[in-house]
Motif scaffolding. Structure first.
Motif, PDB file in Angstrom:
ATOM      1  N   LEU A  59      -5.479  -6.953   3.087  1.00 32.95           N
ATOM      2  CA  LEU A  59      -5.080  -8.349   2.842  1.00 32.95           C
ATOM      3  C   LEU A  59      -4.153  -8.833   3.954  1.00 32.95           C
ATOM      4  N   THR A  88     -20.965   5.969  -0.813  1.00 35.85           N
ATOM      5  CA  THR A  88     -20.506   4.688  -0.253  1.00 35.85           C
ATOM      6  C   THR A  88     -21.148   4.406   1.105  1.00 35.85           C
ATOM      7  N   ARG A 109      -0.323   4.682  -0.264  1.00 33.03           N
ATOM      8  CA  ARG A 109      -0.999   5.984  -0.139  1.00 33.03           C
ATOM      9  C   ARG A 109      -0.518   6.669   1.144  1.00 33.03           C
ATOM     10  N   TYR A 128     -19.638  17.495   0.952  1.00 29.12           N
ATOM     11  CA  TYR A 128     -19.793  16.117   1.475  1.00 29.12           C
ATOM     12  C   TYR A 128     -21.041  16.046   2.348  1.00 29.12           C
ATOM     13  N   ALA A 143     -13.240  13.483   9.573  1.00 28.18           N
ATOM     14  CA  ALA A 143     -12.120  13.736   8.653  1.00 28.18           C
ATOM     15  C   ALA A 143     -10.756  13.611   9.344  1.00 28.18           C
ATOM     16  N   TYR A 195     -20.495  12.556  -1.885  1.00 24.18           N
ATOM     17  CA  TYR A 195     -19.794  13.823  -2.094  1.00 24.18           C
ATOM     18  C   TYR A 195     -19.482  14.024  -3.564  1.00 24.18           C
ATOM     19  N   THR A 197     -12.674  11.848   0.598  1.00 25.68           N
ATOM     20  CA  THR A 197     -12.385  13.270   0.564  1.00 25.68           C
ATOM     21  C   THR A 197     -11.062  13.470   1.291  1.00 25.68           C
ATOM     22  N   ARG A 229      -6.617  13.617  -3.495  1.00 18.64           N
ATOM     23  CA  ARG A 229      -5.735  12.476  -3.257  1.00 18.64           C
ATOM     24  C   ARG A 229      -4.811  12.239  -4.452  1.00 18.64           C
ATOM     25  N   ALA A 254      -0.691   6.199   4.386  1.00 23.98           N
ATOM     26  CA  ALA A 254       0.001   5.429   5.423  1.00 23.98           C
ATOM     27  C   ALA A 254       1.271   4.789   4.864  1.00 23.98           C
ATOM     28  N   GLY A 274      -2.194   2.912   9.329  1.00 20.31           N
ATOM     29  CA  GLY A 274      -3.291   3.567   8.600  1.00 20.31           C
ATOM     30  C   GLY A 274      -4.601   2.827   8.827  1.00 20.31           C
ATOM     31  N   ALA A 298       0.246  -6.066  -7.415  1.00 25.20           N
ATOM     32  CA  ALA A 298      -0.711  -6.557  -6.412  1.00 25.20           C
ATOM     33  C   ALA A 298      -0.057  -7.623  -5.550  1.00 25.20           C
ATOM     34  N   GLY A 310      -8.856  10.417   9.137  1.00 29.02           N
ATOM     35  CA  GLY A 310      -8.115   9.232   8.711  1.00 29.02           C
ATOM     36  C   GLY A 310      -6.742   9.532   8.131  1.00 29.02           C
ATOM     37  N   ILE A 311      -6.628  10.611   7.377  1.00 24.91           N
ATOM     38  CA  ILE A 311      -5.333  10.922   6.753  1.00 24.91           C
ATOM     39  C   ILE A 311      -4.339  11.361   7.832  1.00 24.91           C
ATOM     40  N   GLY A 337       0.847  -1.201   0.000  1.00 24.15           N
ATOM     41  CA  GLY A 337       0.000   0.000   0.000  1.00 24.15           C
ATOM     42  C   GLY A 337       0.874   1.239   0.000  1.00 24.15           C
ATOM     43  N   ALA A 354      -0.199  -1.533   4.829  1.00 22.69           N
ATOM     44  CA  ALA A 354      -0.736  -0.163   4.736  1.00 22.69           C
ATOM     45  C   ALA A 354      -1.774  -0.212   3.622  1.00 22.69           C
TER      46      ALA A 354
HETATM   47  C1  LIG Z   1     -15.972   8.809   1.799  1.00 20.74           C
HETATM   48  C2  LIG Z   1     -14.704   9.021   2.613  1.00 20.74           C
HETATM   49  C3  LIG Z   1     -14.290  10.300   2.928  1.00 20.74           C
HETATM   50  C4  LIG Z   1     -13.140  10.498   3.676  1.00 20.74           C
HETATM   51  N1  LIG Z   1     -12.747  11.768   3.956  1.00 20.74           N
HETATM   52  C5  LIG Z   1     -11.635  11.997   4.682  1.00 20.74           C
HETATM   53  C6  LIG Z   1     -11.185  13.326   4.957  1.00 20.74           C
HETATM   54  O1  LIG Z   1     -11.768  14.333   4.531  1.00 20.74           O
HETATM   55  N2  LIG Z   1     -10.061  13.472   5.714  1.00 20.74           N
HETATM   56  C7  LIG Z   1      -9.393  12.410   6.220  1.00 20.74           C
HETATM   57  O2  LIG Z   1      -8.405  12.610   6.930  1.00 20.74           O
HETATM   58  N3  LIG Z   1      -9.773  11.146   5.945  1.00 20.74           N
HETATM   59  C8  LIG Z   1     -10.867  10.913   5.190  1.00 20.74           C
HETATM   60  N4  LIG Z   1     -11.250   9.639   4.920  1.00 20.74           N
HETATM   61  C9  LIG Z   1     -10.438   8.526   5.432  1.00 20.74           C
HETATM   62  C10 LIG Z   1      -9.214   8.307   4.545  1.00 20.74           C
HETATM   63  O3  LIG Z   1      -9.634   8.068   3.221  1.00 20.74           O
HETATM   64  C11 LIG Z   1      -8.437   7.091   5.035  1.00 20.74           C
HETATM   65  O4  LIG Z   1      -8.264   7.168   6.430  1.00 20.74           O
HETATM   66  C12 LIG Z   1      -7.076   7.027   4.363  1.00 20.74           C
HETATM   67  O5  LIG Z   1      -7.192   6.919   2.967  1.00 20.74           O
HETATM   68  C13 LIG Z   1      -6.300   5.819   4.878  1.00 20.74           C
HETATM   69  O6  LIG Z   1      -5.090   5.740   4.171  1.00 20.74           O
HETATM   70  P1  LIG Z   1      -4.309   4.383   4.021  1.00 20.74           P
HETATM   71  O7  LIG Z   1      -3.039   4.720   3.324  1.00 20.74           O
HETATM   72  O8  LIG Z   1      -4.275   3.680   5.321  1.00 20.74           O
HETATM   73  O9  LIG Z   1      -5.234   3.451   3.103  1.00 20.74           O
HETATM   74  P2  LIG Z   1      -5.815   3.685   1.652  1.00 20.74           P
HETATM   75  O10 LIG Z   1      -5.914   5.129   1.322  1.00 20.74           O
HETATM   76  O11 LIG Z   1      -7.050   2.857   1.589  1.00 20.74           O
HETATM   77  O12 LIG Z   1      -4.715   3.048   0.671  1.00 20.74           O
HETATM   78  C14 LIG Z   1      -4.476   1.671   0.643  1.00 20.74           C
HETATM   79  C15 LIG Z   1      -3.663   1.363  -0.612  1.00 20.74           C
HETATM   80  O13 LIG Z   1      -3.314  -0.014  -0.545  1.00 20.74           O
HETATM   81  C16 LIG Z   1      -3.391  -0.557  -1.855  1.00 20.74           C
HETATM   82  N5  LIG Z   1      -3.594  -1.998  -1.734  1.00 20.74           N
HETATM   83  C17 LIG Z   1      -4.580  -2.624  -1.042  1.00 20.74           C
HETATM   84  N6  LIG Z   1      -4.446  -3.961  -1.152  1.00 20.74           N
HETATM   85  C18 LIG Z   1      -3.340  -4.178  -1.928  1.00 20.74           C
HETATM   86  C19 LIG Z   1      -2.678  -5.338  -2.387  1.00 20.74           C
HETATM   87  N7  LIG Z   1      -3.118  -6.567  -2.077  1.00 20.74           N
HETATM   88  N8  LIG Z   1      -1.591  -5.182  -3.172  1.00 20.74           N
HETATM   89  C20 LIG Z   1      -1.146  -3.960  -3.516  1.00 20.74           C
HETATM   90  N9  LIG Z   1      -1.725  -2.817  -3.083  1.00 20.74           N
HETATM   91  C21 LIG Z   1      -2.808  -2.925  -2.304  1.00 20.74           C
HETATM   92  C22 LIG Z   1      -4.578   0.140  -2.494  1.00 20.74           C
HETATM   93  O14 LIG Z   1      -4.445   0.114  -3.910  1.00 20.74           O
HETATM   94  C23 LIG Z   1      -4.449   1.552  -1.919  1.00 20.74           C
HETATM   95  O15 LIG Z   1      -3.743   2.398  -2.788  1.00 20.74           O
HETATM   96  C24 LIG Z   1     -12.394   9.393   4.145  1.00 20.74           C
HETATM   97  C25 LIG Z   1     -12.795   8.101   3.822  1.00 20.74           C
HETATM   98  C26 LIG Z   1     -13.932   7.915   3.058  1.00 20.74           C
HETATM   99  C27 LIG Z   1     -14.356   6.513   2.714  1.00 20.74           C
END
Ligand SMILES: Cc1cc2nc3c(=O)[nH]c(=O)nc-3n(C[C@H](O)[C@H](O)[C@H](O)COP(=O)(O)OP(=O)(O)OC[C@H]3O[C@@H](n4cnc5c(N)ncnc54)[C@H](O)[C@@H]3O)c2cc1C
Length: 414
Positions: A164, A264, A11, A219, A294, A185, A43, A101, A13, A283, A124, A296-297, A9, A158
């Protein structure tokens, strides 16, 4: 082992973890099935502490250069009780940023790569590789390519809320709550915002923030029980929700929708134990909360730093990278738990209670206190303060507190 750490992952995290580890000389491989720039269903308000981290890591300039507006003023409308103010500063930052994003994740991926992390986009992970009860790597494939195996001292999931890695290791869940809200949104041209705006109504939370390309993100959160009805006429229900928020609906209707509506119901709320032999979670894979607050990021950026600190402190003592992860678990939970509980309360979308109205009305007339309170939503002011009798006494005085007690007992007020 080919790597010290593999991160699944890339993004907020994953790329942040890879960036911090690579800057400290750790050999990191990060894989993501996405290719960047890539959007995701989210968002993107980054609260002030998250902005402070991006600034400290030297990345804020790139967000500015991409035309990401800094939001310093916020207006929160609690069923008609309006608090306006500025976010209190935190570690050199005094603004919320709302980068798309496609912008934020790409900046992080590029910085991680520049720091020396190997990043494979379009890759993947399909399963974990084990040696007895210890995770020692991943097996997966580049899109269209042959399956390959990579090994490391630690595999970090992450990979988001449907991780997974978490399911392969059977990470235990706790503090789980049922899904409370659904989200809808989109982005609008021609709806300029002087401040970020939040509206709380019984059964709705609405946010409007400026983002890149002169667009405004708007949103709507609604109770999950309404999802089936909402999806029968998404735009109608979305706009009707905005019509409950002063003249926001009017302003939005005067603008032009720039993108499709995204909706969603997949908004879980849970913690997972974030470590075990040869693996860790960061993450959303480790803690996911309803997006209504808001956070999660910001959570992901903070936990990336906590995890990178734990990994590098173990490695600096010649120990395996997973040797100090119990401390990571403790620190993560202590940092996130108050906001998790507060967010779960907000996500109920309940009408304000009398005591809450009383406190909000007291804040309205005291700008410095209102700023501090707005800072609690941004994760700057500790949220616990607003549950303490001492804070109530400071805000209301002895007579006000007595009035609040009468109100809470169902007496004269409300
Ligand atoms: C509708 C909505 C609105 C939101 N608004 C906000 C906001 O305004 N502010 C805020 O702070 N947070 C917000 N959040 C929360 C925020 O989106 C998450 O907390 C944040 O994206 C988490 O980041 P992450 O890196 O942990 O995971 P993710 O952003 O989910 O990234 C996970 C990555 O892992 C990759 N991945 C997964 N499985 C595999 C695999 N098997 N092999 C290879 N790659 C893989 C995916 O492709 C993805 O790119 C919102 C969430 C939602 C659903």
């Amino acid at each position: 082992m080919a790597y010290d750490v593999i991160v699944v992952g890339a993004r907020v995290a994953g790329a942040a973890t890879a960036l911090l580890l690579a800057r400290r000389g750790v050999r990191v491989l990060t894989v993501d099935r996405a290719r960047f720039p890539s959007d995701t269903l989210s968002t993107h308000q980054v609260q002030v502490p998250g902005v402070a981290r991006l600034r400290r890591w030297g990345l804020l300039g790139e967000l500015d250069a991409a035309g990401t507006p800094a939001t310093r003023e916020v207006r929160m409308d609690f069923e008609g009780i309006v608090l306006s103010g500025r976010f209190p500063p935190y570690d050199g930052a005094d603004a919320l940023y709302s980068p798309r994003r496609t912008v934020l994740d790409t900046v992080l991926v590029r910085a991680a790569r520049e720091a020396g992390a190997e990043i494979r986009e379009g890759f993947a992970a399909e399963e974990l590789v084990w040696s007895r009860d210890r995770v020692v790597g991943i097996a997966g494939r580049q899109r269209g390519g042959a399956r390959c195996t990579e090994t490391a001292g630690l595999v970090v999931g992450a990979d988001g809320k449907r991780s997974l890695v978490a399911s392969a290791v059977g990470a235990r869940r706790y503090r789980e709550r049922p899904i409370a809200t659904m989200a809808c949104y989109t982005y609008w041209h021609g709806v300029p915002m002087a401040a970020g705006e939040l509206y709380l109504r019984p059964g709705r939370a609405v946010a409007a923030f400026p983002t890149n390309d002169g667009l405004t993100m708007v949103y709507v959160a609604a109770p999950i029980a309404e999802f089936a009805r909402f999806r029968t006429a998404v735009e109608e229900h979305y706009l009707a929700s905005l019509d409950r928020c002063g003249d926001l609906g009017m302003w939005v209707r005067a603008g032009r929708r720039a993108e499709r509506l995204r909706t969603t119901p997949d908004l879980p709320q849970l913690f997972r134990v974030p470590y075990g032999p040869g693996w860790a979670l960061v993450g959303d894979a480790g803690v996911v909360m309803d997006p209504v607050s808001a956070q999660g990021i910001g959570n992901a950026l903070r936990d990336a730093e906590l995890l990178a600190d734990a990994i590098t402190s173990a490695m600096a003592r010649g120990r395996p990278p997973d040797a100090h992860l119990a401390g990571y678990h403790r620190r993560r939970d202590a940092a996130v738990r108050p906001m998790y509980d507060f967010t779960a309360g907000l996500a109920a979308l309940d009408p304000l209670r009398r005591a809450q109205r009383y406190l909000l009305a007291a804040l309205r007339d005291r700008p410095a206190e209102a700023d501090r309170f707005l800072g609690a939503f941004a994760g700057v002011t500790p949220i616990r303060q607003y549950r303490s009798p001492r804070t109530a006494l400071r805000l209301l005085g002895v007579r006000g507190l007595a009035g609040l007690a009468v109100a809470a007992a169902g007496g004269r007020l409300g």
